[in-house]
Structure formats: C-alpha cells, structure tokens
Design a protein around this motif. Structure first.
Motif, PDB file in Angstrom:
ATOM      1  N   VAL A 256       0.845  -1.194   0.000  1.00 29.81           N
ATOM      2  CA  VAL A 256       0.000   0.000   0.000  1.00 29.81           C
ATOM      3  C   VAL A 256       0.882   1.247   0.000  1.00 29.81           C
ATOM      4  CG1 VAL A 256      -1.754   1.302   1.266  1.00 29.81           C
ATOM      5  CG2 VAL A 256      -1.854  -1.199   1.212  1.00 29.81           C
ATOM      6  N   TYR A 257       0.529   2.212  -0.851  1.00 30.32           N
ATOM      7  CA  TYR A 257       1.248   3.477  -0.954  1.00 30.32           C
ATOM      8  C   TYR A 257       0.285   4.633  -0.682  1.00 30.32           C
ATOM      9  CZ  TYR A 257       5.084   0.849  -3.101  1.00 30.32           C
ATOM     10  OH  TYR A 257       6.088  -0.041  -3.333  1.00 30.32           O
ATOM     11  N   TRP A 258       0.842   5.754  -0.194  1.00 35.40           N
ATOM     12  CA  TRP A 258       0.047   6.940   0.120  1.00 35.40           C
ATOM     13  C   TRP A 258       0.706   8.157  -0.515  1.00 35.40           C
ATOM     14  CZ3 TRP A 258      -4.416   6.411   3.094  1.00 35.40           C
ATOM     15  CH2 TRP A 258      -4.559   5.193   3.762  1.00 35.40           C
ATOM     16  N   CYS A 259      -0.129   9.019  -1.089  1.00 38.79           N
ATOM     17  CA  CYS A 259       0.357  10.320  -1.546  1.00 38.79           C
ATOM     18  C   CYS A 259      -0.258  11.379  -0.639  1.00 38.79           C
ATOM     19  CB  CYS A 259      -0.009  10.577  -3.001  1.00 38.79           C
ATOM     20  SG  CYS A 259      -1.785  10.521  -3.353  1.00 38.79           S
ATOM     21  N   GLU A 260       0.554  12.274  -0.127  1.00 44.50           N
ATOM     22  CA  GLU A 260       0.095  13.286   0.823  1.00 44.50           C
ATOM     23  C   GLU A 260       0.282  14.669   0.218  1.00 44.50           C
ATOM     24  OE1 GLU A 260       0.865  13.475   5.424  1.00 44.50           O
ATOM     25  OE2 GLU A 260       2.477  14.579   4.371  1.00 44.50           O
ATOM     26  N   ALA A 261      -0.812  15.436   0.198  1.00 41.45           N
ATOM     27  CA  ALA A 261      -0.772  16.815  -0.284  1.00 41.45           C
ATOM     28  C   ALA A 261      -0.847  17.753   0.919  1.00 41.45           C
ATOM     29  CB  ALA A 261      -1.928  17.087  -1.238  1.00 41.45           C
ATOM     30  N   ALA A 262       0.073  18.709   0.994  1.00 42.75           N
ATOM     31  CA  ALA A 262       0.105  19.675   2.094  1.00 42.75           C
ATOM     32  C   ALA A 262      -0.536  20.974   1.636  1.00 42.75           C
ATOM     33  CB  ALA A 262       1.541  19.917   2.539  1.00 42.75           C
ATOM     34  N   PHE A 263      -1.569  21.403   2.377  1.00 39.63           N
ATOM     35  CA  PHE A 263      -2.225  22.687   2.132  1.00 39.63           C
ATOM     36  C   PHE A 263      -1.963  23.610   3.318  1.00 39.63           C
ATOM     37  CE2 PHE A 263      -4.656  19.476  -0.147  1.00 39.63           C
ATOM     38  CZ  PHE A 263      -4.717  20.020  -1.428  1.00 39.63           C
ATOM     39  N   GLU A 264      -2.363  24.859   3.174  1.00 40.52           N
ATOM     40  CA  GLU A 264      -2.150  25.826   4.249  1.00 40.52           C
ATOM     41  C   GLU A 264      -2.876  25.424   5.524  1.00 40.52           C
ATOM     42  OE1 GLU A 264      -3.138  30.529   5.092  1.00 40.52           O
ATOM     43  OE2 GLU A 264      -2.804  29.860   3.026  1.00 40.52           O
ATOM     44  N   LEU A 265      -4.048  24.795   5.386  1.00 41.76           N
ATOM     45  CA  LEU A 265      -4.855  24.428   6.544  1.00 41.76           C
ATOM     46  C   LEU A 265      -4.638  22.997   7.020  1.00 41.76           C
ATOM     47  CD1 LEU A 265      -8.303  26.129   5.793  1.00 41.76           C
ATOM     48  CD2 LEU A 265      -6.529  26.854   7.405  1.00 41.76           C
ATOM     49  N   GLY A 266      -3.819  22.248   6.343  1.00 47.77           N
ATOM     50  CA  GLY A 266      -3.603  20.867   6.775  1.00 47.77           C
ATOM     51  C   GLY A 266      -3.193  19.971   5.623  1.00 47.77           C
TER      52      GLY A 266
END
Length: 344
Positions: A256-266
C-alpha cells in the motif's frame, strides 16, 4: 502687494487641487473589496458539496451553480470572509448536511435560516455546536442564526451544527474539511522486473508540497527519490498532479502506498495499492491446461493398454478352453475305441 499676490494664487491652487482629485478618481486610494454569498436552498436531507478554491470570487468547476446565489464576501488582513447559508426545512427529519472545502486561511459565516412559510413556529431554542462544544451565535434576522469563524489552522476544521428545538427539532450540519486527494480504489497490477507508475491528483486546489509514503507494517515510511534514484522517480507533472514511478519491481514492492498533499490548513492523503506478480503467474493457466491434457492422454493411454490386455486375456482363455475341449474329446474317443476292442 503681498495681499494681492496671495489673492491671485488662491484660485490657481484650488484649480490645481480639483484637477488632481479628478485625475486620482476623486477620493483617496482604498483597498479593493468584493462581495459574495453562497446560499443553499433545500427541502430534503440530500447532501451537496461546495468547494472554495484560491479564486473564491468565482465558483469553481465543481460548484453546482443552479443551486447557489451570489452574495457577500469581504477581505480583511489577507483573510477572505465568505458567508454560507442553508435554508432549513420546516419539518423534522434527517439533518441537512453540507461539505465546505477550504485550502487556506478563511473567515466564514455559517447561517441557518428557516423558510418564511414556517415563520409561525415560535419559541425556538437555537443551539450551535462543534462536537460537544456550544458556540455563541447571533440573530441576523428573526428566522436566521449565524456564527462567525476565522479558520486559520486545521484545529478549526470539523463539523459544526445548528439545531432548532420547538414543537419539532430541525438541524443542519456543516463539514469543514481540507481538499480530498483522489487515489485509486482498484490495485495497480504489474510484474516482476517491470516498472509501475502511480498517480495522485488534487482537483481545483494547488498543494504546497507532495510527499509519497509506503506502508511497512503499521508504519508509513516516506519515499526519498534522491537517495534511491535507481528505484524511485517522483515527478510533479503539474501543480495539482504527482507521479511515483517504481523501477525494477520485486515482490518487496508489493503493498500500500500513500500520496500526501500539504495545504495551508492541513494535509490530505490518497491511498493506492500495488500488486506485483511473479513471471510464472501468466504461465499458470497454460501450465494448468498442459497438465490437464497430459493427464487426459495418460488416462486414455492406460485405458487402451487395459482394454488390449483384457482382450488378450479373453482370447487366451478362449484358446485354453478350446484346447481343453479338444483334449476331453480326444480322451473320450480313446475310451470309446478301447471299449470296442474289448467287445470284439
């Protein structure tokens, strides 16, 4: 002389001042403000989704425009304030639920308004809550109640509810959340030795950064393509899309792989699965067919051998019976001939 001179210059100064004001627009420079309000009008419990992107002055592509109206929005200290209003049904039932997607610091006003045709409902007790925490509200009108929030970090996100209690109980729920990342439900299937490419997208919002992880047991380990350049390649195809390419696949890459996007609010994550198959897997159906054919041919061959052996045994028995019959006939003939000789 000085008095005459000053009297001549005063009209000229007034004239220059008027010209300056006309060229500058007649008023001092002021910060530009625009206005927008988003209204939900519903008579049921169906949930609608509103997205708020970087350009909040115009609805994004995901906005269901037939159900929304323009209203007020204002800017203070680089924070955008937007009003969201839901029209409550006048009968009890399931709570009206609304999703609001935010990717940056925003000031919002959440409003619950009771339809005018239910204005006869009196002595309503109105309560706003986030979880179990009660929030102070304001009465905008006789049938409208609001709360104002400054969403500056992830702690302010979550579910906010307004409840009207009287003869019946009516409620609405606002879900404030960061943008969701689209992963992939079905696993990506590839074979040992090949390369696999996984894609993550953020629709309508631009992440500050992307990070890829691989699940190892109960942990998620960040993938550093600069340290493992011969194994991983991470490409940000566009501002909203990221690719992870895995080279020379082995069984250890399965998982299993995860892609994480960082935004200003979280941060928000998308999940992907990779299935790495052995090279023998494509051959298994063929080998199964070959095995079935071999077994079938073997059975036929053994049956033929058994049939021939059985026929031969039957012929041998028949021949033996014939020989025995001839012997018995010969012995009978000898006995008869000896009996004749005795009589003579």
């Amino acid at each position: 002389m000085p008095a005459a001179f000053s009297g001549k210059r005063q009209p000229r100064l007034l004239l220059l001042l008027c010209l300056g004001l006309s060229l500058s627009g007649g008023s001092p420079a002021e910060p530009m403000t625009t206005t927008q309000t988003v209204n939900w009008q519903t008579q049921g419990s169906t949930s609608h989704h509103l997205t708020l992107g970087h350009n909040v002055s115009t609805p994004g592509p995901d906005l269901p425009t037939p159900e929304f109206k323009q209203g007020t929005k204002w800017n203070v200290s680089n924070i955008t304030f937007v009003e969201y209003e839901v029209l409550l049904p006048g009968v009890s039932g399931n709570a009206v639920e609304k999703n609001i997607t935010l990717d940056r610091a925003t000031g919002i006003e959440l409003s619950c308004r009771l339809d005018n045709k239910y204005s006869h409902l009196k002595s309503l007790q109105v309560t706003w809550k986030k979880g179990n925490e009660t929030i102070r509200h304001i009465n905008k009108t006789e049938n409208s109640w609001s709360i104002q929030l400054r969403i500056v970090d992830r702690n302010k996100l979550g579910s906010y509810s307004c409840t009207l209690k009287g003869e019946e109980e009516i409620s609405a729920m606002f879900h404030l959340q960061v943008p969701k990342i689209e992963g992939r439900e079905k696993p990506i299937v590839s074979y040992e030795g090949d390369a696999a490419v996984m894609i993550c997208k953020s629709f309508g919002y631009t992440p500050i950064a992307w990070t890829w992880y691989k699940t190892n047991g109960s942990e998620q380990i960040a993938i550093n393509d600069s340290l493992l350049a011969d194994k991983y390649v991470i490409n940000r195809i566009s501002a909203n899309v990221t690719h992870l390419k895995i080279l020379k696949l082995t069984q250890e890459d399965d998982g299993v792989y995860w892609c994480e996007a960082a935004f200003e609010l979280g941060k928000s994550k998308g999940k992907l699965k990779l299935k790495v198959l052995s090279l023998m897997v494509p051959l298994k159906p063929f080998l199964a067919i070959v095995a079935e054919v071999v077994i079938l041919v073997t059975i036929v061959f053994l049956y033929e051998m058994y049939s021939k052996k059985k026929e031969k045994c039957a012929e041998d028995e028949k021949e033996f019976d014939q020989i025995e019959q001839l012997k018995s006939e010969e012995s009978n003939g000898l006995e008869n001939s000896s009996a004749r000789h005795r009589k003579t």
